[in-house]
Design a protein around this motif. Sequence first.
Motif, PDB file in Angstrom:
ATOM      1  N   ALA A  69       0.496  -1.483   0.451  1.00  0.00           N
ATOM      2  CA  ALA A  69       0.022   0.187  -0.260  1.00  0.00           C
ATOM      3  C   ALA A  69       0.981   1.476  -0.011  1.00  0.00           C
ATOM      4  CB  ALA A  69      -0.752   0.252   1.412  1.00  0.00           C
ATOM      5  N   PHE A  70      -0.083   2.085  -0.913  1.00  0.00           N
ATOM      6  CA  PHE A  70       0.865   3.496  -0.074  1.00  0.00           C
ATOM      7  C   PHE A  70      -0.061   4.264   0.944  1.00  0.00           C
ATOM      8  CE2 PHE A  70       0.453   3.384  -4.984  1.00  0.00           C
ATOM      9  CZ  PHE A  70       1.440   3.308  -5.472  1.00  0.00           C
ATOM     10  N   VAL A  71       0.969   4.758   2.182  1.00  0.00           N
ATOM     11  CA  VAL A  71       0.308   5.071   2.969  1.00  0.00           C
ATOM     12  C   VAL A  71       0.268   6.763   3.283  1.00  0.00           C
ATOM     13  CG1 VAL A  71      -0.339   4.837   5.027  1.00  0.00           C
ATOM     14  CG2 VAL A  71       0.487   3.312   4.174  1.00  0.00           C
ATOM     15  N   TYR A  72      -0.836   7.338   3.805  1.00  0.00           N
ATOM     16  CA  TYR A  72      -0.936   8.960   3.867  1.00  0.00           C
ATOM     17  C   TYR A  72      -1.092   9.044   5.033  1.00  0.00           C
ATOM     18  CZ  TYR A  72      -0.615   9.030  -1.683  1.00  0.00           C
ATOM     19  OH  TYR A  72       0.209   8.792  -2.677  1.00  0.00           O
ATOM     20  N   ARG A  73      -1.231  10.362   5.645  1.00  0.00           N
ATOM     21  CA  ARG A  73      -1.390  10.352   7.493  1.00  0.00           C
ATOM     22  C   ARG A  73      -1.023  11.694   7.038  1.00  0.00           C
ATOM     23  NH1 ARG A  73       3.885   7.544   8.650  1.00  0.00           N
ATOM     24  NH2 ARG A  73       3.669   5.661   9.161  1.00  0.00           N
ATOM     25  N   VAL A  74      -2.373  11.492   8.143  1.00  0.00           N
ATOM     26  CA  VAL A  74      -3.607  12.991   7.908  1.00  0.00           C
ATOM     27  C   VAL A  74      -4.190  13.687   8.851  1.00  0.00           C
ATOM     28  CG1 VAL A  74      -3.060  13.245   5.483  1.00  0.00           C
ATOM     29  CG2 VAL A  74      -5.452  13.046   5.914  1.00  0.00           C
ATOM     30  N   ARG A  75      -4.266  14.933   9.188  1.00  0.00           N
ATOM     31  CA  ARG A  75      -5.249  15.514  10.404  1.00  0.00           C
ATOM     32  C   ARG A  75      -5.626  16.251  10.297  1.00  0.00           C
ATOM     33  NH1 ARG A  75      -5.153  15.043  15.639  1.00  0.00           N
ATOM     34  NH2 ARG A  75      -6.454  16.511  17.118  1.00  0.00           N
ATOM     35  N   LEU A  76      -7.292  15.859  10.017  1.00  0.00           N
ATOM     36  CA  LEU A  76      -8.258  16.925   9.890  1.00  0.00           C
ATOM     37  C   LEU A  76      -8.505  17.829  10.480  1.00  0.00           C
ATOM     38  CD1 LEU A  76      -9.616  14.579   6.530  1.00  0.00           C
ATOM     39  CD2 LEU A  76      -7.593  16.756   6.294  1.00  0.00           C
ATOM     40  N   GLN A  77      -9.423  18.762  10.190  1.00  0.00           N
ATOM     41  CA  GLN A  77      -9.927  19.598  11.221  1.00  0.00           C
ATOM     42  C   GLN A  77     -11.621  18.792  10.653  1.00  0.00           C
ATOM     43  OE1 GLN A  77      -9.504  21.687  13.391  1.00  0.00           O
ATOM     44  NE2 GLN A  77      -7.132  20.659  12.919  1.00  0.00           N
ATOM     45  N   PRO A  78     -12.689  19.132  11.809  1.00  0.00           N
ATOM     46  CA  PRO A  78     -13.754  19.203  11.329  1.00  0.00           C
ATOM     47  C   PRO A  78     -14.259  20.073  10.249  1.00  0.00           C
ATOM     48  CG  PRO A  78     -13.598  19.517  13.830  1.00  0.00           C
ATOM     49  CD  PRO A  78     -12.462  20.118  13.105  1.00  0.00           C
ATOM     50  N   GLY A  79     -14.815  19.151   9.174  1.00  0.00           N
ATOM     51  CA  GLY A  79     -15.232  19.390   7.869  1.00  0.00           C
ATOM     52  C   GLY A  79     -14.024  19.228   6.661  1.00  0.00           C
ATOM     53  N   GLU A  80     -12.872  19.249   6.941  1.00  0.00           N
ATOM     54  CA  GLU A  80     -11.788  19.599   6.068  1.00  0.00           C
ATOM     55  C   GLU A  80     -11.938  18.107   5.085  1.00  0.00           C
ATOM     56  OE1 GLU A  80      -6.697  20.687   5.911  1.00  0.00           O
ATOM     57  OE2 GLU A  80      -8.214  19.772   7.939  1.00  0.00           O
ATOM     58  N   ILE A  81     -11.608  18.309   3.971  1.00  0.00           N
ATOM     59  CA  ILE A  81     -11.201  17.918   2.936  1.00  0.00           C
ATOM     60  C   ILE A  81      -9.746  17.963   3.005  1.00  0.00           C
ATOM     61  CG2 ILE A  81     -11.820  16.540   0.490  1.00  0.00           C
ATOM     62  CD1 ILE A  81     -14.663  17.697   1.449  1.00  0.00           C
ATOM     63  N   ARG A  82      -9.434  16.059   1.969  1.00  0.00           N
ATOM     64  CA  ARG A  82      -7.903  16.563   1.463  1.00  0.00           C
ATOM     65  C   ARG A  82      -8.141  15.348   0.439  1.00  0.00           C
ATOM     66  NH1 ARG A  82      -2.947  17.150   4.101  1.00  0.00           N
ATOM     67  NH2 ARG A  82      -2.202  16.010   2.559  1.00  0.00           N
ATOM     68  N   GLU A  83      -7.773  15.454  -0.845  1.00  0.00           N
ATOM     69  CA  GLU A  83      -7.579  15.024  -2.034  1.00  0.00           C
ATOM     70  C   GLU A  83      -6.384  14.321  -3.100  1.00  0.00           C
ATOM     71  OE1 GLU A  83      -8.490  15.627  -6.800  1.00  0.00           O
ATOM     72  OE2 GLU A  83      -9.644  16.369  -5.447  1.00  0.00           O
ATOM     73  N   PHE A  84      -6.543  12.603  -2.881  1.00  0.00           N
ATOM     74  CA  PHE A  84      -5.214  12.079  -3.499  1.00  0.00           C
ATOM     75  C   PHE A  84      -5.976  11.400  -5.197  1.00  0.00           C
ATOM     76  CE2 PHE A  84      -5.878  12.527   1.613  1.00  0.00           C
ATOM     77  CZ  PHE A  84      -4.345  13.072   1.500  1.00  0.00           C
ATOM     78  N   SER A  85      -4.738  11.208  -4.930  1.00  0.00           N
ATOM     79  CA  SER A  85      -5.256  10.391  -6.620  1.00  0.00           C
ATOM     80  C   SER A  85      -3.727   9.387  -6.853  1.00  0.00           C
ATOM     81  CB  SER A  85      -5.805  11.362  -7.563  1.00  0.00           C
ATOM     82  OG  SER A  85      -4.593  11.904  -8.514  1.00  0.00           O
ATOM     83  N   VAL A  86      -4.405   8.409  -8.062  1.00  0.00           N
ATOM     84  CA  VAL A  86      -3.236   7.276  -8.317  1.00  0.00           C
ATOM     85  C   VAL A  86      -3.477   7.914  -9.843  1.00  0.00           C
ATOM     86  CG1 VAL A  86      -2.833   5.985  -6.567  1.00  0.00           C
ATOM     87  CG2 VAL A  86      -4.281   5.640  -7.855  1.00  0.00           C
ATOM     88  N   ARG A  87      -2.475   7.109 -11.022  1.00  0.00           N
ATOM     89  CA  ARG A  87      -2.408   6.824 -12.161  1.00  0.00           C
ATOM     90  C   ARG A  87      -2.023   5.747 -12.454  1.00  0.00           C
ATOM     91  NH1 ARG A  87       0.816   8.039 -16.541  1.00  0.00           N
ATOM     92  NH2 ARG A  87       2.756   8.517 -14.637  1.00  0.00           N
ATOM     93  N   VAL A  88      -3.087   5.220 -13.394  1.00  0.00           N
ATOM     94  CA  VAL A  88      -2.497   3.537 -13.871  1.00  0.00           C
ATOM     95  C   VAL A  88      -2.452   3.933 -15.421  1.00  0.00           C
ATOM     96  CG1 VAL A  88      -2.694   1.446 -13.962  1.00  0.00           C
ATOM     97  CG2 VAL A  88      -3.836   2.758 -11.826  1.00  0.00           C
ATOM     98  N   PRO A  89      -1.315   3.939 -16.114  1.00  0.00           N
ATOM     99  CA  PRO A  89      -1.349   3.667 -17.379  1.00  0.00           C
ATOM    100  C   PRO A  89      -1.406   2.536 -18.119  1.00  0.00           C
ATOM    101  CG  PRO A  89       0.956   4.183 -16.822  1.00  0.00           C
ATOM    102  CD  PRO A  89      -0.220   4.031 -15.513  1.00  0.00           C
ATOM    103  N   MET A  90      -2.523   2.457 -18.944  1.00  0.00           N
ATOM    104  CA  MET A  90      -3.029   1.097 -19.856  1.00  0.00           C
ATOM    105  C   MET A  90      -3.206   0.936 -20.990  1.00  0.00           C
ATOM    106  SD  MET A  90      -7.497   1.630 -18.878  1.00  0.00           S
ATOM    107  CE  MET A  90      -7.811   0.882 -18.527  1.00  0.00           C
ATOM    108  N   THR A  91      -2.970   1.711 -21.929  1.00  0.00           N
ATOM    109  CA  THR A  91      -2.294   1.497 -23.321  1.00  0.00           C
ATOM    110  C   THR A  91      -1.407   2.698 -23.865  1.00  0.00           C
ATOM    111  OG1 THR A  91      -4.293   2.774 -24.321  1.00  0.00           O
ATOM    112  CG2 THR A  91      -4.248   0.084 -24.412  1.00  0.00           C
ATOM    113  N   GLY A  92      -0.469   2.720 -24.156  1.00  0.00           N
ATOM    114  CA  GLY A  92       0.441   3.125 -25.052  1.00  0.00           C
ATOM    115  C   GLY A  92       1.116   3.549 -23.955  1.00  0.00           C
ATOM    116  N   LYS A  93       1.938   5.449 -23.713  1.00  0.00           N
ATOM    117  CA  LYS A  93       2.899   6.447 -22.556  1.00  0.00           C
ATOM    118  C   LYS A  93       2.898   5.580 -21.342  1.00  0.00           C
ATOM    119  CE  LYS A  93       4.304   9.145 -26.548  1.00  0.00           C
ATOM    120  NZ  LYS A  93       3.775  10.646 -27.016  1.00  0.00           N
TER     121      LYS A  93
END
Length: 686
Positions: A535-559
Amino acid sequence: MTGKSILAGLFWVLVGIPSAHAQETRVLDAFEDPSAWRVVTSNQVTGSLRQADGAKGMALCLDYDFNGVSGYVGIQRDLPVDYPQNYRFDFLLRGDSPRNDLQFKLVDGGGDNVWWVNRPKYDFPREWTPVRYKRRHIDKAWGPGADPLLRHSAKLEFTISSNAGGKGAVCFDELAFTPLPPDSEAPLAGTATATTSAESSQAGFATDGSPATAWRAGFGTDPDPRLTLDLGRLREFGALVLQWADDEFADDYRIELSDDGRQWRLAREVVGGNGGSDFIALPESEARYIRLSPTRGPRLGFGLVEMTVQPLAFAATPNAFVASVAANSPRGEFPRGFSGEQPYWTLVGLDGGREQALIGEDGAVEVGKGGFSVEPFVVVDGELVTWADVESRQSLQDDYLPLPSVEWLHPSVRLDTTAFVDGTPQNSQLFVRYRLANPGPEARDYRLALAVQPFQVNPPSQFLNTVGGISRIESLAFEGGVARVDGKPRVFAAQRPDAVFAGTFDGGMAASKLRDRILPASRRVDDPTGLASGAFVYRVRLQPGEIREFSVRVPMTGKIACQGDACNAAAAQKRVAAMWRGKLDRVELRVPPAGKALADTVRTATAHMLASRIGPRLQPGTRSYGRSWIRDGAMISEGLLRMGRAPVVREYLEFYAPYQFENGKVPCCVDDRGSDPVPENDSHGE
């Protein structure tokens, strides 16, 4: 002794059959005379017979060529057989052949009812290799007969069915039949002995069924600690389960099998176990004696609370084994499909893309057909949150665009997962966006884990053409924000993770490791079980209502590489949504407010028709139905014409027409193997 007797004796030595069984064995065909055999083929497939040198004497070889079409080719002969309660077939096989399907068929007198053993994508050995099929391996394939049990057959057939296609040669020798005693229903239990035991301990404590006792011994003693279980006679079994005492376990050990207690063969070697319950798959095993040799552990000694021998069904297939492990694990650590629950998923792809991903109702994303998945887990205030702990809601962007999302609702966490494919059929990449939020009134500490798992989203209950369930990962390595799967860079994290780890099945699956306060330090592993995870693991502390975004990319065809907005998940999602609006909004659907859901469904169905096709090839699905059927193609074409996609239908007709057979027959279906000659009796006129 005759030459035939010598040959038969050599064969049974090769396959290691006990002498008591060998006396009952009947050689059905030594393949010295090919005249009893005939070649059977489908349209435009060719095959011919020739004799060749066998293991001793002569063998029969089938040379075949699929000639660019799909179908089958085989050898068949009349061979009446009456079946006892239990039995087996044995033969020798070698071949120089692509990985086509090997089928062993038994046919009744009328030719209507067929029983078989089907081995898809068979890896044909270049040298003579024993093959054994027992009664339990033989299933009813098709036929109108109500009795599923094979009691009598009139014909026997070896078939090569097109999977890879092409041409090759497969040779057969020494076909034999052996009646066997009925399968034993007795428990898989026996008498345990040990080379050494700690004071007040004994070998029998490891098989007494009591969690309060254990066989204890020290590592490196003289003699070396070994536990031997005598089952009383040769028994068939599928696995072992070892239960270790808390903090007293062997992380390295060997398991060996023997028929006579003198000659031993290595069945499994475990390196880096983690104690607790160890599940050891030993599919299709047969032995009288089972020997466990612990060699190393975190302490000076170990305690084995229980060693139980499991029946064949426990690990009859890789999927069956994982299901058995899941049944003994906390719910949520494995996909719900391994627990017999019905999982739902939807397609993630491009119009005419060459690869399609899936996203499951619980948020796991399968990166391609038959591929591994990326699955989210969250640890909040030390508690592991999985799909089993949340309420899930599924949605599509703008209610109809094929950009699906899964929302987790939990008192302490909210997680949104969105998946989509960007690019062109020749150069495409899968994006998965994760939005982690704190819905509570107090600040909280979170660990978001994006686990690379050896599981498809396509569940293990799916078996036609593409078998669902596991997707083997034999090596896994994390290098910063990149996960290499079986040596190839496959998953790219947009945000550098705070921690990464990789582990073997014997060391514990990724989900179980997330319960620990300290994560494993290993970043790369090789796992012969094919069940590596990490796994990739992210440690975050969030205040009430706070949002954090993360993403991954997986090449399927080509480059693999990308730059700028091509790598930015938010920009890519806007681009993909605009692309699909342009394809789906060409026909205006005017409905009253109550009809909005129907109009949305029509447009989403159109998107799925486009995303399910491979290039110009229309097809009704991307997994079990990964081919184009003229029946379904006609119905899909009508829907696309009504939705303003006439060029797509024209491309399909131009693709399909050249696959018509030379005799004028329109094939029922077409895929990468070519035309399939099987009659499609409910598609006349289409």
